[in-house]
Write a protein that holds these residues in place. Structure first.
Motif, PDB file in Angstrom:
ATOM      1  N   VAL A  77     -14.791   8.063   2.242  1.00 29.99           N
ATOM      2  CA  VAL A  77     -13.566   7.851   1.463  1.00 29.99           C
ATOM      3  C   VAL A  77     -13.790   8.346   0.046  1.00 29.99           C
ATOM      4  N   ASN A  78     -12.775   8.992  -0.496  1.00 35.77           N
ATOM      5  CA  ASN A  78     -12.789   9.416  -1.892  1.00 35.77           C
ATOM      6  C   ASN A  78     -12.063   8.357  -2.713  1.00 35.77           C
ATOM      7  N   PHE A  79     -12.789   7.698  -3.603  1.00 34.95           N
ATOM      8  CA  PHE A  79     -12.223   6.652  -4.462  1.00 34.95           C
ATOM      9  C   PHE A  79     -12.263   7.146  -5.905  1.00 34.95           C
ATOM     10  N   THR A  80     -11.139   7.049  -6.610  1.00 35.08           N
ATOM     11  CA  THR A  80     -11.102   7.443  -8.011  1.00 35.08           C
ATOM     12  C   THR A  80     -11.492   6.251  -8.864  1.00 35.08           C
ATOM     13  N   ALA A  81     -12.746   6.234  -9.286  1.00 34.17           N
ATOM     14  CA  ALA A  81     -13.248   5.149 -10.132  1.00 34.17           C
ATOM     15  C   ALA A  81     -12.831   5.374 -11.580  1.00 34.17           C
ATOM     16  N   GLY A  82     -12.841   4.307 -12.358  1.00 39.26           N
ATOM     17  CA  GLY A  82     -12.577   4.409 -13.787  1.00 39.26           C
ATOM     18  C   GLY A  82     -11.133   4.232 -14.198  1.00 39.26           C
ATOM     19  N   LEU A  83     -10.236   4.062 -13.230  1.00 37.28           N
ATOM     20  CA  LEU A  83      -8.819   3.892 -13.540  1.00 37.28           C
ATOM     21  C   LEU A  83      -8.431   2.416 -13.487  1.00 37.28           C
ATOM     22  N   SER A  84      -7.295   2.113 -14.086  1.00 41.55           N
ATOM     23  CA  SER A  84      -6.810   0.729 -14.090  1.00 41.55           C
ATOM     24  C   SER A  84      -6.205   0.339 -12.748  1.00 41.55           C
ATOM     25  N   LYS A  85      -5.928   1.318 -11.892  1.00 38.13           N
ATOM     26  CA  LYS A  85      -5.341   1.080 -10.574  1.00 38.13           C
ATOM     27  C   LYS A  85      -6.262   1.633  -9.496  1.00 38.13           C
ATOM     28  N   VAL A  86      -6.032   1.186  -8.271  1.00 36.01           N
ATOM     29  CA  VAL A  86      -6.870   1.592  -7.139  1.00 36.01           C
ATOM     30  C   VAL A  86      -6.221   2.748  -6.386  1.00 36.01           C
ATOM     31  N   ARG A  87      -6.977   3.840  -6.264  1.00 39.83           N
ATOM     32  CA  ARG A  87      -6.534   4.981  -5.469  1.00 39.83           C
ATOM     33  C   ARG A  87      -7.671   5.480  -4.597  1.00 39.83           C
ATOM     34  N   THR A  88      -7.383   5.657  -3.317  1.00 36.44           N
ATOM     35  CA  THR A  88      -8.345   6.230  -2.392  1.00 36.44           C
ATOM     36  C   THR A  88      -7.683   7.370  -1.624  1.00 36.44           C
ATOM     37  N   SER A  89      -8.512   8.145  -0.927  1.00 39.40           N
ATOM     38  CA  SER A  89      -8.010   9.210  -0.064  1.00 39.40           C
ATOM     39  C   SER A  89      -9.064   9.515   0.985  1.00 39.40           C
ATOM     40  N   LEU A 102       0.835  -1.191   0.000  1.00 41.66           N
ATOM     41  CA  LEU A 102       0.000   0.000   0.000  1.00 41.66           C
ATOM     42  C   LEU A 102       0.874   1.247   0.000  1.00 41.66           C
ATOM     43  N   GLY A 103       0.931   1.925  -1.152  1.00 39.98           N
ATOM     44  CA  GLY A 103       1.709   3.148  -1.262  1.00 39.98           C
ATOM     45  C   GLY A 103       0.948   4.338  -0.704  1.00 39.98           C
ATOM     46  N   ILE A 104       1.672   5.259  -0.083  1.00 42.83           N
ATOM     47  CA  ILE A 104       1.065   6.451   0.504  1.00 42.83           C
ATOM     48  C   ILE A 104       1.856   7.676   0.069  1.00 42.83           C
ATOM     49  N   SER A 105       1.174   8.624  -0.585  1.00 42.82           N
ATOM     50  CA  SER A 105       1.805   9.916  -0.853  1.00 42.82           C
ATOM     51  C   SER A 105       1.535  10.810   0.349  1.00 42.82           C
ATOM     52  N   ILE A 106       2.550  11.547   0.789  1.00 43.09           N
ATOM     53  CA  ILE A 106       2.529  12.219   2.085  1.00 43.09           C
ATOM     54  C   ILE A 106       1.687  13.494   2.103  1.00 43.09           C
ATOM     55  N   GLY A 107       1.360  14.026   0.918  1.00 47.07           N
ATOM     56  CA  GLY A 107       0.534  15.232   0.872  1.00 47.07           C
ATOM     57  C   GLY A 107       1.307  16.482   1.267  1.00 47.07           C
ATOM     58  N   ASP A 108       0.580  17.538   1.634  1.00 44.92           N
ATOM     59  CA  ASP A 108       1.203  18.803   2.034  1.00 44.92           C
ATOM     60  C   ASP A 108       1.709  18.670   3.472  1.00 44.92           C
ATOM     61  N   LEU A 140      -2.798   2.841  -4.055  1.00 48.02           N
ATOM     62  CA  LEU A 140      -2.281   4.137  -3.626  1.00 48.02           C
ATOM     63  C   LEU A 140      -3.320   4.838  -2.762  1.00 48.02           C
ATOM     64  N   VAL A 141      -2.879   5.321  -1.591  1.00 48.33           N
ATOM     65  CA  VAL A 141      -3.709   6.168  -0.741  1.00 48.33           C
ATOM     66  C   VAL A 141      -3.009   7.519  -0.639  1.00 48.33           C
ATOM     67  N   VAL A 174      -7.562   3.444   3.774  1.00 48.95           N
ATOM     68  CA  VAL A 174      -6.646   2.295   3.718  1.00 48.95           C
ATOM     69  C   VAL A 174      -7.435   0.998   3.561  1.00 48.95           C
ATOM     70  N   PHE A 175      -8.433   0.807   4.418  1.00 45.13           N
ATOM     71  CA  PHE A 175      -9.229  -0.426   4.362  1.00 45.13           C
ATOM     72  C   PHE A 175      -9.968  -0.560   3.032  1.00 45.13           C
TER      73      PHE A 175
END
Length: 348
Positions: free
Chosen positions: A284-296, A9-15, A119-120, A320-321
């Motif tokens: 949770v914000n989930f970006t649907a429509g992509l080939s990969k899973v991303r939430t925030s 599970l990758g995490i971008s740290i944000g601001d 990715l979260v 994360v869950f």
């Protein structure tokens, strides 16, 4: 489908001047979270060590130079940069914005290359992150460009899912942006994501009107009569369960949303105000429509409480869950669609 290996599970740290780093580190300060995934935080060991001390956390982490070096049962920090970064909690800073992008860029690259599974993303400041490399209204559009596909902002809880025809679009432009083509495309994305990511075989979807009272038969705007209604009917003629447009002002208060698998709002606040009201900080914000899973998480940088150890981690933990659950559902869906007899409980 992953069984033996833990999900990376990758995490971008944000601001870094916001609450993103706090919610990330406090989430994984609970070592039980390491039973569900192998977290890889894209930042630097120096900054994580500073933040650990600032928030008085007991977590242990290891620095790595590639996601393949991540160790299960550990918090892994992918060193995207080595230099020190000055943090001033609660302040807008374009230099800090540059590091938010460095983290996101590296995490997205790892996602594209299958070095991480999901990715979260922690919250960014949409102003300070802007640059020649990042000229987008937010994560969703950037990820759509990098990963390909038609993205859709999909706000989710276990009991409520709201998609948007338009997300970060100025209110004055909404009516001109919502076209029959856009409606069909967005509803198609929602149908597919409900099937492959949420195990809904025959999705039932409600559409909210563009104008107050869905235009009152053209008295308050003609878009609902001339654009939404005929397009919804066209979709229904194909056998899909899509209904509306419904008047947005009474739809949630009457609990009508409980009769549907998903709701489509015409614009950002029409969908997100009721969503955030009903989700109680666990959305949770989930970006649907992509080939990969991303939430925030469903919130922003919250500069007003940044650095004070007051942030609510529930939405990030849910992100994360949900990323893990969606990844597993999608892998299962691939197996079932490749071997349709398995769906019927038969041995292949």
């Amino acid at each position: 489908m992953k069984h033996a290996e833990m999900i990376k599970l990758g995490i971008s740290i944000g601001d870094l001047n916001g609450i993103g780093s706090e919610i990330v580190l406090r989430t994984f300060d609970d070592t039980r979270m390491l039973d569900f995934c192998t977290p890889i935080i894209f930042a630097s060991s120096k900054i994580i060590n500073f933040l650990k001390k600032h928030y008085k956390l007991s977590l242990h982490f290891q620095g790595i130079d590639h996601p393949s070096k991540a160790i299960d049962g550990k918090i892994n920090v992918m060193n995207v940069w080595k230099e020190n970064v000055k943090i001033n909690f609660g302040e807008e800073d374009t230099t800090v914005g540059e590091y938010a992008f460095k983290s996101l860029e590296a995490a997205t690259s790892a996602l594209k290359n299958d070095d991480i599974d999901v990715l979260v993303t922690a919250p960014i400041n949409k102003h300070t992150i802007q640059s020649e490399k990042f000229n987008f209204p937010g994560h969703t559009d950037y990820l759509a460009k990098e990963l390909g596909g038609d993205s859709l902002m999909f706000m989710i809880t276990d009991n409520l899912k709201i998609g948007l025809f338009t997300d970060h679009v100025a209110l004055k432009d909404i009516a001109s942006v919502i076209t029959p083509e856009l409606i069909e495309k967005k509803i198609s994305i929602i149908q597919q994501t409900l099937k492959q990511d949420f195990r809904v075989e025959k999705p039932k979807i409600a559409v909210l009107g563009i104008n107050p009272h869905s235009g009152d038969h053209g008295v308050i705007g003609k878009e609902d009569e001339e654009i939404l209604k005929p397009t919804i009917q066209k979709i229904r003629d194909k056998g899909d369960l899509v209904f509306g447009p419904y008047s947005a002002d009474s739809f949630f208060g009457s609990k009508n949303y409980k009769n549907f698998d998903a709701v489509v709002a015409s614009y950002h606040d029409q969908g997100l105000i009721p969503f955030k009201t009903l989700s109680f900080g666990r959305g949770v914000n989930f970006t649907a429509g992509l080939s990969k899973v991303r939430t925030s998480p469903d919130h922003g940088t919250a500069f007003e409480i940044a650095g004070k150890n007051e942030a609510n981690i529930n939405s990030f933990k849910e992100a994360v869950f949900k990323a893990i659950e969606i990844f597993k559902a999608r892998e299962e869906y691939k197996v079932l669609t490749e071997n349709p007899l398995k769906k019927q409980g038969r041995k292949i």
